[in-house]
Design a protein around this motif. Structure first.
Motif, PDB file in Angstrom:
ATOM      1  N   GLN A 263      -2.588   7.766 -29.775  1.00 48.40           N
ATOM      2  CA  GLN A 263      -3.740   8.499 -29.246  1.00 48.40           C
ATOM      3  C   GLN A 263      -3.312   9.846 -28.663  1.00 48.40           C
ATOM      4  O   GLN A 263      -4.033  10.841 -28.798  1.00 48.40           O
ATOM      5  CB  GLN A 263      -4.450   7.665 -28.175  1.00 48.40           C
ATOM      6  CG  GLN A 263      -5.113   6.400 -28.704  1.00 48.40           C
ATOM      7  CD  GLN A 263      -4.131   5.290 -29.016  1.00 48.40           C
ATOM      8  OE1 GLN A 263      -3.186   5.075 -28.255  1.00 48.40           O
ATOM      9  NE2 GLN A 263      -4.331   4.574 -30.116  1.00 48.40           N
TER      10      GLN A 263
ATOM     11  N   GLN B 200      -4.829  13.440 -30.134  1.00 51.61           N
ATOM     12  CA  GLN B 200      -5.557  14.410 -29.333  1.00 51.61           C
ATOM     13  C   GLN B 200      -4.886  15.783 -29.300  1.00 51.61           C
ATOM     14  O   GLN B 200      -5.494  16.754 -28.834  1.00 51.61           O
ATOM     15  CB  GLN B 200      -5.730  13.898 -27.904  1.00 51.61           C
ATOM     16  CG  GLN B 200      -6.571  12.628 -27.798  1.00 51.61           C
ATOM     17  CD  GLN B 200      -7.921  12.751 -28.461  1.00 51.61           C
ATOM     18  OE1 GLN B 200      -8.110  12.279 -29.587  1.00 51.61           O
ATOM     19  NE2 GLN B 200      -8.860  13.387 -27.787  1.00 51.61           N
TER      20      GLN B 200
ATOM     21  N   LEU C 252      -6.357  20.012 -35.825  1.00 51.63           N
ATOM     22  CA  LEU C 252      -7.207  19.441 -36.873  1.00 51.63           C
ATOM     23  C   LEU C 252      -7.710  20.497 -37.850  1.00 51.63           C
ATOM     24  O   LEU C 252      -8.341  20.150 -38.855  1.00 51.63           O
ATOM     25  CB  LEU C 252      -8.381  18.700 -36.233  1.00 51.63           C
ATOM     26  CG  LEU C 252      -7.988  17.530 -35.314  1.00 51.63           C
ATOM     27  CD1 LEU C 252      -9.225  16.750 -34.884  1.00 51.63           C
ATOM     28  CD2 LEU C 252      -6.998  16.607 -36.008  1.00 51.63           C
TER      29      LEU C 252
ATOM     30  N   ASN D  88      -7.503  16.318 -42.160  1.00 60.24           N
ATOM     31  CA  ASN D  88      -7.946  15.053 -41.583  1.00 60.24           C
ATOM     32  C   ASN D  88      -6.777  14.212 -41.089  1.00 60.24           C
ATOM     33  O   ASN D  88      -5.633  14.382 -41.527  1.00 60.24           O
ATOM     34  CB  ASN D  88      -8.737  14.246 -42.618  1.00 60.24           C
ATOM     35  CG  ASN D  88     -10.062  14.883 -42.971  1.00 60.24           C
ATOM     36  OD1 ASN D  88     -10.711  15.488 -42.124  1.00 60.24           O
ATOM     37  ND2 ASN D  88     -10.464  14.763 -44.225  1.00 60.24           N
TER      38      ASN D  88
ATOM     39  N   ASN E  70      -7.608   2.268 -31.844  1.00 66.94           N
ATOM     40  CA  ASN E  70      -8.536   3.376 -31.594  1.00 66.94           C
ATOM     41  C   ASN E  70      -9.962   2.865 -31.401  1.00 66.94           C
ATOM     42  O   ASN E  70     -10.686   3.311 -30.503  1.00 66.94           O
ATOM     43  CB  ASN E  70      -8.505   4.368 -32.757  1.00 66.94           C
ATOM     44  CG  ASN E  70      -7.235   5.190 -32.814  1.00 66.94           C
ATOM     45  OD1 ASN E  70      -6.456   5.218 -31.857  1.00 66.94           O
ATOM     46  ND2 ASN E  70      -7.007   5.843 -33.928  1.00 66.94           N
TER      47      ASN E  70
ATOM     48  N   ARG F  12     -12.376   3.327 -28.225  1.00 65.16           N
ATOM     49  CA  ARG F  12     -13.694   3.959 -28.349  1.00 65.16           C
ATOM     50  C   ARG F  12     -14.787   3.035 -27.819  1.00 65.16           C
ATOM     51  O   ARG F  12     -15.730   3.490 -27.170  1.00 65.16           O
ATOM     52  CB  ARG F  12     -13.954   4.334 -29.809  1.00 65.16           C
ATOM     53  CG  ARG F  12     -13.097   5.496 -30.318  1.00 65.16           C
ATOM     54  CD  ARG F  12     -13.407   5.829 -31.765  1.00 65.16           C
ATOM     55  NE  ARG F  12     -12.655   6.975 -32.240  1.00 65.16           N
ATOM     56  CZ  ARG F  12     -11.786   6.952 -33.249  1.00 65.16           C
ATOM     57  NH1 ARG F  12     -11.559   5.809 -33.907  1.00 65.16           N
ATOM     58  NH2 ARG F  12     -11.139   8.043 -33.610  1.00 65.16           N
TER      59      ARG F  12
ATOM     60  N   LYS G 277     -13.141   8.873 -25.540  1.00 67.43           N
ATOM     61  CA  LYS G 277     -13.467   9.822 -26.605  1.00 67.43           C
ATOM     62  C   LYS G 277     -12.183  10.259 -27.305  1.00 67.43           C
ATOM     63  O   LYS G 277     -11.304  10.876 -26.696  1.00 67.43           O
ATOM     64  CB  LYS G 277     -14.212  11.031 -26.042  1.00 67.43           C
ATOM     65  CG  LYS G 277     -15.590  10.683 -25.493  1.00 67.43           C
ATOM     66  CD  LYS G 277     -16.325  11.922 -24.995  1.00 67.43           C
ATOM     67  CE  LYS G 277     -17.714  11.552 -24.477  1.00 67.43           C
ATOM     68  NZ  LYS G 277     -18.457  12.744 -23.980  1.00 67.43           N
ATOM     69  N   LEU G 278     -12.078   9.925 -28.583  1.00 70.20           N
ATOM     70  CA  LEU G 278     -10.916  10.293 -29.383  1.00 70.20           C
ATOM     71  C   LEU G 278     -11.351  11.175 -30.546  1.00 70.20           C
ATOM     72  O   LEU G 278     -12.489  11.084 -31.021  1.00 70.20           O
ATOM     73  CB  LEU G 278     -10.234   9.038 -29.937  1.00 70.20           C
ATOM     74  CG  LEU G 278      -9.665   8.037 -28.928  1.00 70.20           C
ATOM     75  CD1 LEU G 278      -9.155   6.800 -29.651  1.00 70.20           C
ATOM     76  CD2 LEU G 278      -8.551   8.681 -28.111  1.00 70.20           C
ATOM     77  N   ASN G 279     -10.431  12.004 -31.014  1.00 75.92           N
ATOM     78  CA  ASN G 279     -10.712  12.807 -32.188  1.00 75.92           C
ATOM     79  C   ASN G 279     -10.953  11.896 -33.399  1.00 75.92           C
ATOM     80  O   ASN G 279     -10.472  10.762 -33.434  1.00 75.92           O
ATOM     81  CB  ASN G 279      -9.544  13.761 -32.468  1.00 75.92           C
ATOM     82  CG  ASN G 279      -9.510  14.924 -31.498  1.00 75.92           C
ATOM     83  OD1 ASN G 279     -10.541  15.343 -30.978  1.00 75.92           O
ATOM     84  ND2 ASN G 279      -8.333  15.465 -31.240  1.00 75.92           N
ATOM     85  N   PRO G 280     -11.685  12.382 -34.416  1.00 78.94           N
ATOM     86  CA  PRO G 280     -12.024  11.536 -35.573  1.00 78.94           C
ATOM     87  C   PRO G 280     -10.800  11.139 -36.382  1.00 78.94           C
ATOM     88  O   PRO G 280      -9.835  11.901 -36.494  1.00 78.94           O
ATOM     89  CB  PRO G 280     -12.976  12.408 -36.383  1.00 78.94           C
ATOM     90  CG  PRO G 280     -12.691  13.816 -35.949  1.00 78.94           C
ATOM     91  CD  PRO G 280     -12.295  13.726 -34.510  1.00 78.94           C
ATOM     92  N   THR G 281     -10.844   9.932 -36.922  1.00 79.76           N
ATOM     93  CA  THR G 281      -9.773   9.416 -37.765  1.00 79.76           C
ATOM     94  C   THR G 281     -10.393   8.688 -38.958  1.00 79.76           C
ATOM     95  O   THR G 281     -11.565   8.287 -38.923  1.00 79.76           O
ATOM     96  CB  THR G 281      -8.878   8.428 -37.002  1.00 79.76           C
ATOM     97  OG1 THR G 281      -9.706   7.438 -36.369  1.00 79.76           O
ATOM     98  CG2 THR G 281      -8.052   9.139 -35.940  1.00 79.76           C
TER      99      THR G 281
END
Length: 362
Positions: A180, A184, A188, A192, A203, A207, A212-216
């Motif tokens: 994680q 972060q 990006l 992706n 993840n 969530r 709140k995590l960046n998209p994966t």
């Protein structure tokens, strides 16, 4: 007769006889207070668990349907007159130091910790106490971390170079905490982020806990390899050298760990790049954290306990080594090979989901 200490070191874990609870016990007990969800600190089999609320969903994912109570940082819980409260450890999301007080005597159990703010974990907060129980995973002067912004500049530059060369980028880090932190801090704009099933399940648990995590994007057998090559793959240590990783070839493989500060560590894992990135305090961080507690005595649980306790005594601390079973999780993955599904406790009796097995086998 000398006064009995508030906390004792037993063959089951750190025990408070007055409160009748253990902290991070490694044998099944009735009442366990947990510093964080790594498997060398959070074992299956206890009747009752107490932890920080941001550890809730990860603990349930890893340990199954346990009897779990969660609290906020600073919230007080009383057990037979003993006051328990949790304070940020900065190690991973939801990690905590455990403060225990009874009749004016204060002990703090650090669990694992780091003093640099990683931007995703609640930053470490020193807690005043009489007795401090500390890790010292990297308690040698050779371990001095540079600011993480410099490390991520190197990582993002390496990723862009791989994109220019048309090779896939695979970056390895432990599934809880390191993955994680990496996620972060990736640029990006490059592309992706694709994840191994074990990391993606972690993840999703975080969530579900409101983090709140960046998209994966979870990697499945149907994920186009050409698309993966345009992004970056986050993988756990257990994937190194497996068919799952080899299928991304040609790829460049990087490893994130504090052990990368040692000459030869990268070679032992056959990594193309080694990035010094640890979720534990370095030499200076350990000393500053211990000093900030104002403690009368410090107890070292795992890491370079012998040499570090000797140094602390030389500079005026009253330091002692103690034997525990901590320290066989993330940062030792480079030295002790970890089996597939490395983030699961050996004693866990809840099976992996089909997605986990699929992610590990591909």
């Amino acid at each position: 007769m000398p006064k009995k200490p508030l906390l004792e070191f037993t063959d089951s874990g750190i025990y408070c006889s007055q409160g009748r609870f253990y902290i991070d016990p490694w044998k099944p007990v009735d009442d366990a207070v947990i510093t964080h969800a790594h498997s060398d600190h959070a074992y299956w089999g206890h009747k009752h668990y107490l932890a920080h609320h941001l550890s809730k969903q990860v603990l349930l994912y890893r340990l199954g349907d346990i009897n779990l109570q969660t609290v906020e940082y600073g919230e007080k819980v009383l057990k037979n007159g003993v006051e328990i409260s949790l304070f940020p450890a900065g190690h991973v999301i939801g990690s905590a130091q455990i403060r225990v007080e009874y009749q004016g005597e204060v002990w703090v159990v650090s669990g694992d910790y780091k003093v640099e703010d990683d931007g995703i974990s609640t930053p470490f907060e020193p807690v005043k106490c009489h007795h401090f129980i500390s890790e010292c995973t990297f308690g040698m002067p050779v371990y001095k971390w540079k600011p993480q912004v410099k490390t991520f500049e190197d990582i993002n530059t390496w990723w862009r170079t791989n994109l220019d060369n048309g090779v896939a980028t695979v970056l390895v880090g432990y599934s809880l905490g390191k993955a994680q932190r990496i996620l972060q801090n990736l640029d990006l704009f490059n592309g992706n982020v694709y994840t191994h099933g074990v990391i993606e399940n972690t993840n999703e648990a975080l969530r579900n806990n409101g983090v709140k995590l960046n998209p994966t994007i979870r990697i499945t057998p149907e994920t186009p390899r050409d698309e993966i090559r345009k992004g970056i793959v986050l993988a756990p240590p257990s994937s190194v050298g497996t068919p799952w990783m080899r299928k991304f070839g040609p790829y460049s493989f990087g490893y994130c760990s504090g052990w990368m500060a040692i000459r030869g560590a990268k070679r032992r894992r056959a990594a193309d790049r080694g990035f010094v990135l640890s979720d534990h305090a370095d030499w200076d961080g350990l000393i500053s954290a211990i000093d900030a507690t104002g403690c009368e005595k410090v107890y070292l649980t795992h890491g370079y306990t012998t040499s570090f306790s000797r140094y602390l005594n030389e500079i005026g601390f009253d330091a002692h080594e103690v034997h525990t079973l901590y320290g066989n999780e993330e940062e030792e993955a480079l030295i002790q090979p970890v089996p597939e599904g490395e983030d699961l406790n050996e004693r866990r009796k809840v099976s992996l989901t089909g997605e986990d097995l699929e992610g590990a086998a591909q």
